[in-house]
Design a protein around this motif. Sequence first.
Motif, short mmCIF file in Angstrom:
data_model
loop_
_atom_site.label_atom_id
_atom_site.label_comp_id
_atom_site.label_asym_id
_atom_site.label_seq_id
_atom_site.Cartn_x
_atom_site.Cartn_y
_atom_site.Cartn_z
N LEU A 15 0.82 -1.28 -0.12
CA LEU A 15 0.03 -0.01 0.03
C LEU A 15 1.05 1.33 -0.08
CD1 LEU A 15 -2.79 -1.07 2.38
CD2 LEU A 15 -3.13 -0.46 0.16
N LEU A 16 2.01 1.21 0.65
CA LEU A 16 2.81 2.43 0.60
C LEU A 16 3.56 2.56 -0.72
CD1 LEU A 16 4.68 4.51 2.39
CD2 LEU A 16 6.24 2.63 2.64
N ARG A 17 3.88 1.44 -1.35
CA ARG A 17 4.33 1.71 -2.77
C ARG A 17 3.30 2.01 -3.64
NH1 ARG A 17 8.54 -0.14 -5.64
NH2 ARG A 17 8.38 -0.70 -7.62
N TYR A 18 1.93 1.54 -3.48
CA TYR A 18 1.07 2.21 -4.38
C TYR A 18 0.80 3.69 -4.03
CZ TYR A 18 -3.40 2.99 -6.48
OH TYR A 18 -4.70 3.47 -7.30
N MET A 19 0.78 4.36 -2.79
CA MET A 19 0.90 5.75 -2.38
C MET A 19 1.92 6.45 -3.52
SD MET A 19 0.33 5.77 1.32
CE MET A 19 1.12 7.47 1.71
N GLN A 20 3.08 5.91 -3.19
CA GLN A 20 4.32 6.59 -3.90
C GLN A 20 4.33 6.62 -5.48
OE1 GLN A 20 7.20 4.00 -1.67
NE2 GLN A 20 7.67 5.70 -0.40
N LEU A 21 3.76 5.53 -5.99
CA LEU A 21 4.10 5.34 -7.40
C LEU A 21 2.70 5.94 -8.24
CD1 LEU A 21 5.37 1.94 -7.90
CD2 LEU A 21 6.48 4.11 -7.92
N HIS A 22 1.65 6.41 -7.53
CA HIS A 22 0.32 6.54 -8.02
C HIS A 22 -0.44 7.84 -7.80
CE1 HIS A 22 -0.42 2.81 -10.24
NE2 HIS A 22 0.55 2.32 -9.07
N GLY A 23 0.56 8.97 -7.30
CA GLY A 23 0.13 10.49 -7.06
C GLY A 23 -0.55 10.66 -5.94
#
Length: 285
Positions: free
Chosen positions: A131-139
């Motif tokens: 979920l952290l990675r999704y935050m960082q990669l999707h604005g």
Amino acid sequence: QLRWSKTGLLKRERYGADILGPIYGLHAQVLVLQGLRGMSEVWARTGYPRLAVEAADMATRLEVGLRAAVAAAKQTLPDGSVFVPIALVDGKEKAYDRLTAGKRGSYWNLVMPYVRASGFFRPHSADALGLLRYMQLHGSRFLGLVRFSPHTGVTNPGYEGPGSDDVYGTNVARFLADNDQPDQLLLSLYGKLAAGMTENTFVSGEGSTIAPVPGRYYRSMHRPPNSANNAFFLEALRLTLVHETTDAGTSPSGLELAYATPRAWLEPGKSIEVRRLQTSFGPLS
């Protein structure tokens, strides 16, 4: 509701103030779970064992339903990130490539922090880091602030164009601290000072524009002052100095002291001091 539920979840509720359709909302149901767990502990400590057991039993029943629904809805994306929809069961909410490109993605970005900070996804677990990675990669963030684009045609100050909505940043800061992300936490702290409050007066609104707005010379805020948004800065500051860890039941289990202290505060000849900071274990200095 749980006794008669066919999904193992509570009844559908409205997504939020600006999205009317009723859904099995992960954000709302996780907050109920968090509240049941917390109240079970309160009842146990204050001499009401029967109520403590009832609350714990309801929490367990709800958690089983939630974990099954999340497992069925979760998506692991090609970039290695993890997306979990707010709207469970129906299967209609898919991962957003760019969160603020549409209204639903923007609102997902506002309410998902409630889920992240609740401890439902255990800190440092594969799902939490995904979920952290999704935050960082999707604005999800800009200068450490929660991004938002209204997509409603409104002309309210603070929402005329893309901006930040840091009423919801408090829970993002807690999630970052839980998952040992001191640099991202400090980005929120200093980003809030630089772009989330008015210069010298340190006032916040509910939301603030960042992109230029035709016909306006300055940026604008929605209904300042907003104490909940200002509290985001205070929470980020607190978390740089003390972070409470939790056990599997999300009860406080320990303290991490000064683990995210800004490097500049620790240069030779400088010092920091904390007095009477309240924690679950009593005041800390």
